[in-house]
Scaffold this motif. Structure first.
Motif, short mmCIF file in Angstrom:
data_model
loop_
_atom_site.label_atom_id
_atom_site.label_comp_id
_atom_site.label_asym_id
_atom_site.label_seq_id
_atom_site.Cartn_x
_atom_site.Cartn_y
_atom_site.Cartn_z
N SER A 70 0.85 -1.19 0.00
CA SER A 70 0.00 0.00 0.00
C SER A 70 0.89 1.24 0.00
O SER A 70 2.11 1.14 0.14
N ARG A 71 0.25 2.39 -0.17
CA ARG A 71 1.01 3.64 -0.17
C ARG A 71 0.15 4.78 0.33
O ARG A 71 -1.07 4.76 0.20
N ASP A 72 0.82 5.77 0.89
CA ASP A 72 0.19 7.00 1.35
C ASP A 72 0.83 8.12 0.54
O ASP A 72 1.92 8.57 0.86
N ASN A 73 0.16 8.53 -0.51
CA ASN A 73 0.75 9.51 -1.42
C ASN A 73 1.00 10.86 -0.74
O ASN A 73 2.00 11.53 -1.02
N ALA A 74 0.12 11.25 0.13
CA ALA A 74 0.27 12.55 0.80
C ALA A 74 1.54 12.60 1.64
O ALA A 74 2.21 13.64 1.72
N ASN A 75 1.88 11.46 2.25
CA ASN A 75 3.07 11.40 3.10
C ASN A 75 4.26 10.76 2.42
O ASN A 75 5.28 10.52 3.06
N LYS A 76 4.12 10.47 1.11
CA LYS A 76 5.23 9.92 0.33
C LYS A 76 5.82 8.67 0.99
O LYS A 76 7.04 8.51 1.10
N THR A 77 4.94 7.78 1.42
CA THR A 77 5.37 6.57 2.14
C THR A 77 4.71 5.34 1.55
O THR A 77 3.52 5.38 1.22
N GLY A 78 5.49 4.29 1.43
CA GLY A 78 4.97 3.01 0.99
C GLY A 78 5.07 1.99 2.12
O GLY A 78 5.88 2.14 3.04
N TYR A 79 4.22 0.97 2.04
CA TYR A 79 4.17 -0.03 3.10
C TYR A 79 4.12 -1.44 2.50
O TYR A 79 3.62 -1.63 1.39
N LEU A 80 4.59 -2.39 3.28
CA LEU A 80 4.43 -3.80 2.95
C LEU A 80 4.02 -4.52 4.22
O LEU A 80 4.83 -4.66 5.14
N GLN A 81 2.77 -4.92 4.27
CA GLN A 81 2.27 -5.71 5.39
C GLN A 81 2.50 -7.17 5.09
O GLN A 81 2.03 -7.67 4.05
N MET A 82 3.24 -7.85 5.94
CA MET A 82 3.60 -9.24 5.72
C MET A 82 3.00 -10.09 6.83
O MET A 82 3.35 -9.93 8.00
N ASN A 83 2.08 -10.97 6.46
CA ASN A 83 1.44 -11.88 7.40
C ASN A 83 1.81 -13.32 7.09
O ASN A 83 2.29 -13.62 6.00
N SER A 84 1.55 -14.19 8.04
CA SER A 84 1.83 -15.63 7.86
C SER A 84 3.24 -15.85 7.33
O SER A 84 3.44 -16.59 6.36
N LEU A 85 4.18 -15.20 7.94
CA LEU A 85 5.56 -15.28 7.46
C LEU A 85 6.13 -16.68 7.58
O LEU A 85 5.80 -17.43 8.52
N ARG A 86 6.98 -17.01 6.62
CA ARG A 86 7.61 -18.33 6.54
C ARG A 86 9.13 -18.17 6.57
O ARG A 86 9.64 -17.11 6.18
N PRO A 87 9.84 -19.20 6.97
CA PRO A 87 11.32 -19.10 6.96
C PRO A 87 11.87 -18.72 5.59
O PRO A 87 12.87 -18.00 5.51
N GLU A 88 11.23 -19.15 4.52
CA GLU A 88 11.71 -18.82 3.18
C GLU A 88 11.48 -17.36 2.80
O GLU A 88 11.96 -16.91 1.75
N ASP A 89 10.80 -16.60 3.64
CA ASP A 89 10.66 -15.16 3.43
C ASP A 89 11.87 -14.39 3.96
O ASP A 89 11.98 -13.18 3.76
N THR A 90 12.77 -15.09 4.64
CA THR A 90 13.97 -14.45 5.17
C THR A 90 14.81 -13.87 4.05
O THR A 90 15.16 -14.56 3.09
N ALA A 91 15.11 -12.58 4.16
CA ALA A 91 15.86 -11.88 3.12
C ALA A 91 16.08 -10.43 3.55
O ALA A 91 15.50 -9.97 4.54
N VAL A 92 16.90 -9.74 2.78
CA VAL A 92 16.97 -8.28 2.90
C VAL A 92 15.91 -7.71 1.96
O VAL A 92 15.90 -8.05 0.76
N TYR A 93 15.05 -6.87 2.47
CA TYR A 93 13.97 -6.28 1.69
C TYR A 93 14.35 -4.84 1.31
O TYR A 93 14.75 -4.05 2.16
N TYR A 94 14.18 -4.55 0.02
CA TYR A 94 14.54 -3.23 -0.51
C TYR A 94 13.31 -2.52 -1.06
O TYR A 94 12.51 -3.12 -1.78
N CYS A 95 13.21 -1.27 -0.74
CA CYS A 95 12.17 -0.42 -1.31
C CYS A 95 12.67 0.20 -2.60
O CYS A 95 13.84 0.59 -2.71
N TYR A 96 11.79 0.28 -3.58
CA TYR A 96 12.11 0.90 -4.87
C TYR A 96 11.02 1.92 -5.18
O TYR A 96 9.83 1.71 -4.88
N ALA A 97 11.41 3.03 -5.79
CA ALA A 97 10.43 4.01 -6.24
C ALA A 97 10.91 4.68 -7.51
O ALA A 97 12.10 4.99 -7.65
N ALA A 98 9.98 4.88 -8.44
CA ALA A 98 10.24 5.67 -9.64
C ALA A 98 9.73 7.07 -9.37
O ALA A 98 8.53 7.28 -9.21
#
Length: 118
Positions: A70-98
């Motif tokens: 999701s994103r909040d355009n007014a506050n220039k912020t993006g979000y990633l809600q992660m539920n039911s996490l699994r061990p295979e989700d382990t990683a470094v997570y990077y945000c990207y924006a154009a």
């Protein structure tokens, strides 16, 4: 100077949840697409989820139904809600924006570690 600053990573048990945030700052005219990528040790960086300026979303098959971008355009912020996490989700997570500054450019955050224990 435009910056993307991520927060919200950490250590969680399998089945748990985390919410990542990506705050953009600087002389920004507008933010087009935003996305989250991840890179696990020994693997290539992969797209997790993306969202357009209009709110259209796309997800990797491996996270569909568990993650929400999701994103909040007014506050220039993006979000990633992660539920039911699994061990295979382990990683470094990077945000990207154009982002439109003086023309359209690609920006990356510094990365935030997500570790899911079994």
């Amino acid at each position: 100077q435009v910056q993307l600053v991520e927060s919200g990573g950490g250590l969680v048990q399998a089945g748990g949840s985390l919410r990542l945030s990506c705050a953009a700052s600087g002389s920004i005219f507008t933010i087009n697409a935003m996305a989250w990528y991840r890179q696990a040790p020994g693997k290539q960086r992969e797209l997790v989820a993306a969202i357009t300026s209009g709110g259209s979303t796309t997800y990797a098959d491996s996270v569909k139904g568990r993650f929400t971008i999701s994103r909040d355009n007014a506050n220039k912020t993006g979000y990633l809600q992660m539920n039911s996490l699994r061990p295979e989700d382990t990683a470094v997570y990077y945000c990207y924006a154009a982002i439109v500054v003086a023309g359209l450019r690609n920006y990356w955050g510094q990365g935030t570690q997500v570790t899911v224990s079994s």
